[in-house]
Write an enzyme that holds these catalytic residues in place. Structure first.
Site, short mmCIF file in Angstrom:
data_model
loop_
_atom_site.label_atom_id
_atom_site.label_comp_id
_atom_site.label_asym_id
_atom_site.label_seq_id
_atom_site.Cartn_x
_atom_site.Cartn_y
_atom_site.Cartn_z
N LYS A 46 0.87 -1.20 0.00
CA LYS A 46 0.00 0.00 0.00
C LYS A 46 0.90 1.23 0.00
O LYS A 46 1.48 1.59 1.02
CB LYS A 46 -0.88 -0.01 1.27
CG LYS A 46 -2.23 0.62 1.12
CD LYS A 46 -2.29 2.09 0.95
CE LYS A 46 -1.96 2.89 2.19
NZ LYS A 46 -1.75 4.33 1.83
N SER A 71 4.34 7.43 10.41
CA SER A 71 4.31 8.19 11.65
C SER A 71 4.21 7.28 12.87
O SER A 71 3.65 6.18 12.81
CB SER A 71 3.11 9.15 11.63
OG SER A 71 1.91 8.41 11.55
N GLU A 114 2.38 7.82 15.36
CA GLU A 114 0.96 7.73 15.71
C GLU A 114 0.29 6.54 15.03
O GLU A 114 -0.36 5.71 15.69
CB GLU A 114 0.33 9.05 15.23
CG GLU A 114 -1.07 9.28 15.65
CD GLU A 114 -1.64 10.47 14.86
OE1 GLU A 114 -0.89 11.16 14.12
OE2 GLU A 114 -2.86 10.67 14.98
N GLU A 129 9.12 15.67 15.97
CA GLU A 129 9.62 15.52 14.60
C GLU A 129 8.97 16.58 13.72
O GLU A 129 7.75 16.66 13.65
CB GLU A 129 9.27 14.12 14.09
CG GLU A 129 9.83 13.85 12.72
CD GLU A 129 9.60 12.41 12.27
OE1 GLU A 129 8.46 11.92 12.38
OE2 GLU A 129 10.57 11.78 11.82
P1 NAI Z 1 1.19 8.37 8.06
O1 NAI Z 1 1.80 7.52 9.09
O2 NAI Z 1 -0.25 8.73 8.18
O3 NAI Z 1 1.37 7.68 6.62
C1 NAI Z 1 2.22 6.61 6.32
C2 NAI Z 1 1.46 5.51 5.59
O4 NAI Z 1 0.51 4.93 6.47
C3 NAI Z 1 0.66 5.99 4.38
O5 NAI Z 1 0.72 5.00 3.38
C4 NAI Z 1 -0.75 6.10 4.94
O6 NAI Z 1 -1.75 5.99 3.96
C5 NAI Z 1 -0.79 4.92 5.88
N1 NAI Z 1 -1.79 5.00 6.95
C6 NAI Z 1 -2.35 6.11 7.50
N2 NAI Z 1 -3.22 5.77 8.47
C7 NAI Z 1 -3.22 4.41 8.55
C8 NAI Z 1 -3.89 3.47 9.36
N3 NAI Z 1 -4.75 3.84 10.31
N4 NAI Z 1 -3.64 2.15 9.19
C9 NAI Z 1 -2.75 1.75 8.25
N5 NAI Z 1 -2.09 2.59 7.45
C10 NAI Z 1 -2.31 3.92 7.59
O7 NAI Z 1 2.07 9.69 7.95
P2 NAI Z 1 1.64 11.14 7.39
O8 NAI Z 1 0.32 11.56 7.95
O9 NAI Z 1 1.77 11.10 5.93
O10 NAI Z 1 2.80 12.05 8.03
C11 NAI Z 1 2.67 12.54 9.36
C12 NAI Z 1 4.01 12.59 10.03
O11 NAI Z 1 4.54 11.29 10.17
C13 NAI Z 1 5.08 13.35 9.28
O12 NAI Z 1 4.99 14.72 9.53
C14 NAI Z 1 6.34 12.75 9.86
O13 NAI Z 1 6.64 13.38 11.08
C15 NAI Z 1 5.95 11.32 10.11
N6 NAI Z 1 6.39 10.41 9.01
C16 NAI Z 1 7.45 9.59 9.23
C17 NAI Z 1 7.91 8.80 8.21
C18 NAI Z 1 9.08 7.91 8.39
O14 NAI Z 1 9.78 7.64 7.41
N7 NAI Z 1 9.31 7.37 9.55
C19 NAI Z 1 7.32 8.84 6.87
C20 NAI Z 1 6.15 9.67 6.77
C21 NAI Z 1 5.74 10.45 7.81
#
Ligand code: NAI
Ligand code: MG
Length: 514
Positions: free
Chosen positions: A216, A269, A271, A424
């Protein structure tokens, strides 16, 4: 800094007035005027057309989503719509898992390992052949500068497939005395900061170990994952071995909930990572295996005896690489007091030379912020820094009027309790602090909920070992920063997650060891 309006994105650039509390960095001392500026050098993307609509990739074919719903993917540098992407619901996810299971039972799980290896080598070679196309699309869809997608992301993507291709028929040597067995269907959820690289990190070791995959991608960057699907077709990968379901959080959540998935790998994230861990914990009897790679707040520690000019380059690439959209970004800089002034002076000069603008321009150092939501988050955290007493220093660069942009920023007078020192930011924002002794540096570096990465800069090898041993971080770079290699494991401690990707550790995450 982008001073030539010729190379700017259309519509014409407009100067964005810095807020009053912002201290503009000094103009470059060597200001020769426009005639000394680089000529614009945009990568031509016309040869790589993007279809107006992208479907789901299930069982080797591109299929429409059951609910016939689609969402837009835009270019964050221009806010132009690039294409429509299929929105997968629970039924589509179930179809993808069923296809992956059928492929696992019927073909991939039974295939001799050396044959699996051949497919992976073939995929790696096609990625190399199509790497310019993939780099251009990665840049258009995600906003990262072409020189990064072309010179860093794509070579690493191919390298991951080559590396794990080599392991496919040597697993018993990877784990001497054990019998590695595949797990089944792996559900993989990836973020938008390194769309293809995260896909490679997840898909290559899973396939090498004999698992099949449902991937995904992140909702803002699905295009290159779907190009990868075309490459799987081109490589004749048996149908169902890799399936790609596009959509947002709800699609990811449906994959996590699906009982047919034997392993979940997530990068994103903290979260959402916690939410996934909670969902799986409730399924105690048939919970899949889980690896989480979450956020970070890395300390980049510079000692007085460090090679300063080299450290300046490491600090710059540590935080401004990929607009700071990097979980291991060196977002907290700790400078030993004796060199604080020198480092700040050199940093200011260096930041002032960074060129912000059209990501397709080969001269661009800092591209577009990936989405308006991320830009909002960066702005609000920098504002909180200002309100809590940090000084915001920004380049006086011009930003294009359209698109999502944030200038390279340095926060000084940051105290460890400020939100900008704890949370972050995931943007081009460096928080600078000082320390006196190695003990103080270690204590302050470890003082966050995260533990993904760190950097140590010093002339003394013994100091590197002494400090690195006490840092609670999964990856520690010495006298360099943000260097990656498929043979090297990557992952974190504490709220940065658990499990490792890359190297032998990355294989272990995709097999059962009897
Ligand atoms: P996110 O954690 O929501 O998105 C990452 C992936 O998880 C995406 O593919 C999203 O569609 C999916 N996702 C979202 N909610 C989900 C759920 N309930 N169950 C399963 N999959 C789910 O991150 P977002 O909102 O894009 O970014 C927010 C913050 O997260 C950023 O500002 C950054 O601080 C952090 N982040 C960290 C990353 C890393 O490489 N560790 C990458 C992206 C964001
Ligand atoms: Mg996009």
């Amino acid at each position: 800094m982008k001073r030539s309006s010729k190379s700017a994105l259309k519509p014409a650039v407009k100067a964005v007035a810095p807020s009053r509390a912002v201290v503009p960095l000094r103009e470059r001392r060597l200001n020769f005027g426009d005639k000394w500026d680089y000529a614009p050098a945009p990568e031509d993307h016309k040869g790589y057309p993007i279809a107006p609509r992208h479907e789901l990739f299930i069982d080797g074919k591109f299929v429409k989503p059951r609910a016939r719903r689609y969402f837009d993917s835009i270019n964050p540098a221009t806010e132009e719509k690039l294409t429509e992407i299929a929105l997968a619901d629970e039924r589509d996810v179930a179809a993808a898992v069923a296809a992956a299971r059928k492929a696992y039972d019927g073909v991939w799980g039974k295939m001799p390992a050396r044959e699996r290896g051949k497919y992976l080598f073939r995929i790696a070679r096609i990625i190399q052949e199509r790497s310019r196309e993939l780099a251009v699309l990665e840049t258009i869809d995600g906003g990262k500068p072409i020189k990064e997608s072309r010179d860093i992301d794509l070579p690493l993507v191919a390298a991951h497939f080559f590396y794990y291709a080599g392991w496919a028929d040597k697993l018993k040597y990877a784990f001497p005395g054990r019998t590695p067995r595949s797990l089944g269907v792996a559900g993989q959820i990836i973020p938008w900061n390194f769309p293809l690289l995260m896909a490679a990190w997840k898909i290559a070791p899973a396939l090498a170990c004999g698992n099949t995959v449902v991937l995904k991608p992140a909702e803002t960057t699905s295009i290159t994952a779907l190009r990868l699907a075309e490459i799987f077709q081109q490589a004749d990968l048996p149908p169902g071995v890799v399936n790609i379901v596009t959509g947002a959080g709800e699609t990811g959540a449906a994959l996590v909930r699906h009982p047919g998935v034997a392993k979940i790998a997530f990068t994103g994230s903290t979260e959402v990572g916690k939410l996934i861990a909670k969902t799986l914990a409730e399924r105690s009897n048939n919970a899949p295996r889980l690896t989480l790679e979450l956020g970070g707040k890395a300390a980049n520690i510079v000692f007085e005896d460090a090679p300063i000019d080299q450290a300046i380059e490491g600090i710059i690439s540590g935080i401004y690489f990929n607009q700071g959209h990097v979980c291991c970004a060196g977002s907290r800089l700790f400078v030993q007091e004796g060199i604080h002034k020198t480092v700040l002076r050199k940093l200011r000069d260096r930041i002032q030379t960074l060129r912000v603008g059209n990501p397709l321009d080969k001269n661009t150092d800092i591209g577009a912020i990936n989405s308006s939501a991320q830009l909002k988050k960066i702005r609000s955290l920098v504002k909180s820094g200002e309100e809590q007493g940090a000084v915001v220093e920004q380049t006086s660069c011009r930003l294009p009027a359209k698109g999502y942009w944030f200038p390279p920023t340095m926060l000084t007078r940051v105290s460890p309790s400020h939100r900008v020192a704890q949370e972050e930011i995931f943007g081009p924002v460096l928080s600078v602090m000082t320390f006196r002794t190695p003990e103080e540096a270690i204590e302050r570096a470890n003082n966050t909920p995260y533990g993904l990465s760190a950097g140590v800069w010093t002339d003394k090898g013994s100091k590197i070992f002494k400090v690195a041993q006490k840092l609670r971080a999964g990856v520690i770079w010495a006298n360099c920063y943000n260097k990656f290699d498929p043979a090297s494991p990557f992952g974190g401690y504490k709220e940065s997650g658990f499990g490792r990707e890359g190297g032998l550790h990355g294989l272990a995450a995709y097999c059962r060891l009897d």
